[in-house]
Design an enzyme around this catalytic site. Sequence first.
Site, PDB file in Angstrom:
ATOM      1  N   ARG A  87       6.059  -1.833   2.953  1.00 22.11           N
ATOM      2  CA  ARG A  87       7.307  -2.506   1.942  1.00 22.11           C
ATOM      3  C   ARG A  87       5.958  -3.941   1.423  1.00 22.11           C
ATOM      4  O   ARG A  87       5.205  -4.586   2.430  1.00 22.11           O
ATOM      5  CB  ARG A  87       8.128  -3.521   2.440  1.00 22.11           C
ATOM      6  CG  ARG A  87       9.027  -4.452   1.570  1.00 22.11           C
ATOM      7  CD  ARG A  87       9.837  -3.885   0.706  1.00 22.11           C
ATOM      8  NE  ARG A  87      10.649  -4.837  -0.620  1.00 22.11           N
ATOM      9  CZ  ARG A  87      10.767  -5.072  -0.698  1.00 22.11           C
ATOM     10  NH1 ARG A  87      10.518  -4.329  -2.061  1.00 22.11           N
ATOM     11  NH2 ARG A  87      11.717  -6.152  -2.095  1.00 22.11           N
ATOM     12  N   GLY A  88       5.716  -3.653   0.027  1.00 21.70           N
ATOM     13  CA  GLY A  88       3.777  -4.868  -0.123  1.00 21.70           C
ATOM     14  C   GLY A  88       4.456  -6.260   0.032  1.00 21.70           C
ATOM     15  O   GLY A  88       3.287  -6.780   1.110  1.00 21.70           O
ATOM     16  N   PRO A  89       5.506  -7.135  -0.573  1.00 22.13           N
ATOM     17  CA  PRO A  89       5.287  -8.415   0.452  1.00 22.13           C
ATOM     18  C   PRO A  89       5.602  -8.547   2.082  1.00 22.13           C
ATOM     19  O   PRO A  89       5.046 -10.148   1.672  1.00 22.13           O
ATOM     20  CB  PRO A  89       6.743  -8.919  -0.319  1.00 22.13           C
ATOM     21  CG  PRO A  89       7.605  -7.999  -1.500  1.00 22.13           C
ATOM     22  CD  PRO A  89       7.033  -6.122  -0.757  1.00 22.13           C
ATOM     23  N   ASP A  90       5.856  -7.678   2.694  1.00 23.57           N
ATOM     24  CA  ASP A  90       5.279  -8.021   4.055  1.00 23.57           C
ATOM     25  C   ASP A  90       3.884  -7.635   4.790  1.00 23.57           C
ATOM     26  O   ASP A  90       3.707  -8.560   5.165  1.00 23.57           O
ATOM     27  CB  ASP A  90       6.675  -7.403   4.348  1.00 23.57           C
ATOM     28  CG  ASP A  90       8.691  -7.254   4.717  1.00 23.57           C
ATOM     29  OD1 ASP A  90       8.281  -8.441   4.401  1.00 23.57           O
ATOM     30  OD2 ASP A  90       9.087  -6.074   5.844  1.00 23.57           O
ATOM     31  N   THR A  91       3.329  -6.334   3.769  1.00 23.31           N
ATOM     32  CA  THR A  91       2.328  -6.231   4.535  1.00 23.31           C
ATOM     33  C   THR A  91       1.093  -5.834   3.720  1.00 23.31           C
ATOM     34  O   THR A  91       0.253  -5.681   4.366  1.00 23.31           O
ATOM     35  CB  THR A  91       2.223  -4.754   5.527  1.00 23.31           C
ATOM     36  OG1 THR A  91       3.108  -3.911   4.486  1.00 23.31           O
ATOM     37  CG2 THR A  91       3.557  -5.351   6.450  1.00 23.31           C
ATOM     38  N   ARG A  92       1.762  -5.690   2.170  1.00 24.23           N
ATOM     39  CA  ARG A  92       0.519  -5.131   1.383  1.00 24.23           C
ATOM     40  C   ARG A  92      -0.785  -6.149   1.461  1.00 24.23           C
ATOM     41  O   ARG A  92      -1.871  -5.592   1.984  1.00 24.23           O
ATOM     42  CB  ARG A  92       0.898  -5.796  -0.108  1.00 24.23           C
ATOM     43  CG  ARG A  92      -0.384  -5.110  -0.968  1.00 24.23           C
ATOM     44  CD  ARG A  92       0.083  -5.459  -2.407  1.00 24.23           C
ATOM     45  NE  ARG A  92       1.328  -4.409  -2.513  1.00 24.23           N
ATOM     46  CZ  ARG A  92       0.768  -3.428  -2.784  1.00 24.23           C
ATOM     47  NH1 ARG A  92      -0.554  -2.636  -3.306  1.00 24.23           N
ATOM     48  NH2 ARG A  92       1.754  -2.100  -3.472  1.00 24.23           N
ATOM     49  N   GLY A 120       5.585   1.779 -17.286  1.00 25.63           N
ATOM     50  CA  GLY A 120       6.756   2.907 -17.527  1.00 25.63           C
ATOM     51  C   GLY A 120       7.227   4.628 -17.505  1.00 25.63           C
ATOM     52  O   GLY A 120       7.499   5.121 -18.041  1.00 25.63           O
ATOM     53  N   GLU A 154      11.160   6.869   0.215  1.00 32.43           N
ATOM     54  CA  GLU A 154      10.261   7.848   0.831  1.00 32.43           C
ATOM     55  C   GLU A 154      10.845   8.400   1.790  1.00 32.43           C
ATOM     56  O   GLU A 154       9.646   8.792   2.569  1.00 32.43           O
ATOM     57  CB  GLU A 154       9.019   6.698   0.949  1.00 32.43           C
ATOM     58  CG  GLU A 154       8.442   6.014  -1.009  1.00 32.43           C
ATOM     59  CD  GLU A 154       7.097   4.889  -0.530  1.00 32.43           C
ATOM     60  OE1 GLU A 154       6.427   5.415  -1.671  1.00 32.43           O
ATOM     61  OE2 GLU A 154       7.501   5.141   0.887  1.00 32.43           O
TER      62      GLU A 154
END
Length: 788
Positions: A87-92, A120, A154
């Site tokens: 999850r990007g906001p948490d760990t990217r 797109g 995923e």
Amino acid sequence: MHHPIFGHSFAVLVAPVLLFVLAFYFLNKKRTSARRNAEDVDTSASGSMAAPTEANSDGSSLSPTKANNGVSSSLTGNCYEVFLSFRGPDTRHGFTSHLYKGLVDAGIYAFKDNDELREGENIRPELLAAIRNSKILIPILSMTYGTSSWCLDELVQIMDCKNNKGQILLPIFFNVKPAEVRYQTGRFGEAFHKRLSRLRKRSSFLYFFGQKRSSFDLATTLEKWKKALDEVSTLKGYETQGSEAELVKSIVQKVLNELKKKFGLVNPKNLIGIDVHVKKVMEFVHNKSHDTLFVGIHGMGGIGKTMLAKAIYNKLFDQFEHHSFIDDIRESCKHNRVHYLQNRLIYDILKQKIEVVTKDEGIELISSRFKRKKVLVLLDDVDDVNQVKCLAGNHDWFSSGSRIIITSRNKGVLEEAKVDYNYEHEVLDGNQSLILFSKHAFRNDSPLKEFEDLAHEVVYITKGLPLSLEVLGSLLCGRKLPFWRGTVGKLKEVPPPKVQEKLRISIEALDYKQKQIFLDIACFFIGTNKNITSYMWDACGFFPEEGIEVLIFMSLIKVGDDNKLIMHDQLRDLGREIVREEDHREPCCRSRLWDYDEAQKVLKENKGTDKIEAINLSEGSAEGFNEIFPLEKNEGDGDIYTEKQFKNLTKLRYLHMINVHLSGNFKDLMKRLKWLQWRKCPPSFEVSTFDVKELVVLELQGSKINEKWEGWSFFKMADKLKYLDLSYCESFEDADFLLAFKKLEVLILYKCERLKQINASIGDMEALLHLDLGECYSLMELPAEIGN
């Protein structure tokens, strides 16, 4: 007259709502067409996955990147080594970034963010293909992972690939507990349920305005998500505790090890260049099909004689009812008389417990009882012709068609034994050497272009010796160019014949804790179950799970299907030489004493020091035949040791004794002892004070003790004890006293033939994982509480 007024009022009221609905409709349509920048997902009932509409920057879409050579391949149709789901906001920009860099630096193909995806573009098929084509799948389950439909989809696909395709799954629980993921509780559950509430409201809103798709079924999708969360949380994974840098290092090492297994490097069938040697030997054997044949294989240490002999042995195995593989004869004869090996051979061939006590008695029995038996025997690593004469004297000992395979470093020994065929096992040629080295260094059959020259240098220096190629290739795997150059420079300084000195470079690359595990195995634990040794190493703070993984990856050890530790004799000898170098003149100043004569001399002369951490006071091998005949051999009164001889051994953590008496006050002398093997200990306990509170492993096999033995008053103080083996202790009648060991995980009461009852309180031993009650003939029933 008043209708227009009512219509006007209604229009005024409804117009804003319609405008809002239209705006929402077009916005949602735009999001669907531009999935990379979307925030949510429309779930699907008919498909296995819901169509993702979350922002790619917040999701987990990764693209392939190869470390070290700068190659980046397109998405479609490629196979990857690792797929990261996060999850990007948490760990990217934190943990995931560090993990990805660690993977890249180790030369691992990973699936990384691809900024070139067109706005797109529907990436779902490519994303699913990336998951299916990756060897190892790593979901990083963080606090808001469950708020992303994309991530959850995923995970559904990841679990499907794990369950149906056997792909490796290594979950990471980042600042969440597995139980929170499984039951959707805590911060993870709070975020998940908030997201779910929004999805339900949105689905109701769309349904009201006729925007429901035919395949839309939130309940079905939710069921899939929860099932995936439940399954992943029950798997063994990693939790972020302590240093993230150390965690990344551990995960990268685990990935490298799993990739090595996937590539087949631990499978003997994939040995390079062995087929041609097997063919030559088998041609001779087939041409003499009716004769009794003695086949010798000779060559230098580390060249692969044992592997070749095993390959031939396995090819012939199905043709023989009677067979025996006696390994490591050279080393075994240093610690056991030859009749110990004769007993192993007799048991293997006759399947009877017939014990001989002298070599002459063994010769008489083997030569007379084997005459009518067609046998297949492999005698590995003999260094004295007398060993052959005692185990397989001549052709007349066996029935026609028998095959005796003998390996030795010394060609002359085989000539003295009068073998029918004396085969010289040669080193690998240049091409074979490069393939073997590349398999371990690059997980490929050839080197990467930028390492090509250095790879050829290593191959040239090692002179085609398989063991050196394997160990050095494993050492260099995933390393950067400067490390390669430094290692090659060190190799050039070592004289060509010094095989062990080349291998020493790999030992020097270990950290302190890994080196302690390596030296322990070399001195004491070859052939021992790694799960037992891990209890001691864990108690010592050596982090055995990681350490063993590193040693396997570096080809310094192997672990058999039965979990037993395996080490090549060249590496074993090197490990022991490293310990001897601690003090060449005085064994009492070394950390480990594995040789019985040296250990006994040190204690008898009261020369023990605080340098000694592990000691063997058992004459002969602790493995093998003693496990088959634990009580039948009359060992007399045994040695006696007093507190005076142990006075200075204050750092002792491992002690192995058989049929030994201890006498005196041992207060404060065993405070650091983690593992005590005291087989056949006497029924009388003559120690007044015995401080063994730190024990985690206690083995008392074959002892004539019972539940009233005085020693239990001290051993019950070992509240950290996790492994207790009382097999063949035939005097026990009940086991109530064992309930004192609250943290016990393994309890072995095999062949405690007088044991009559097991207390119902055994159900309270919550840590107990394994209980062996085999051949406890007096035990008529088990308490129902044992199910706990």
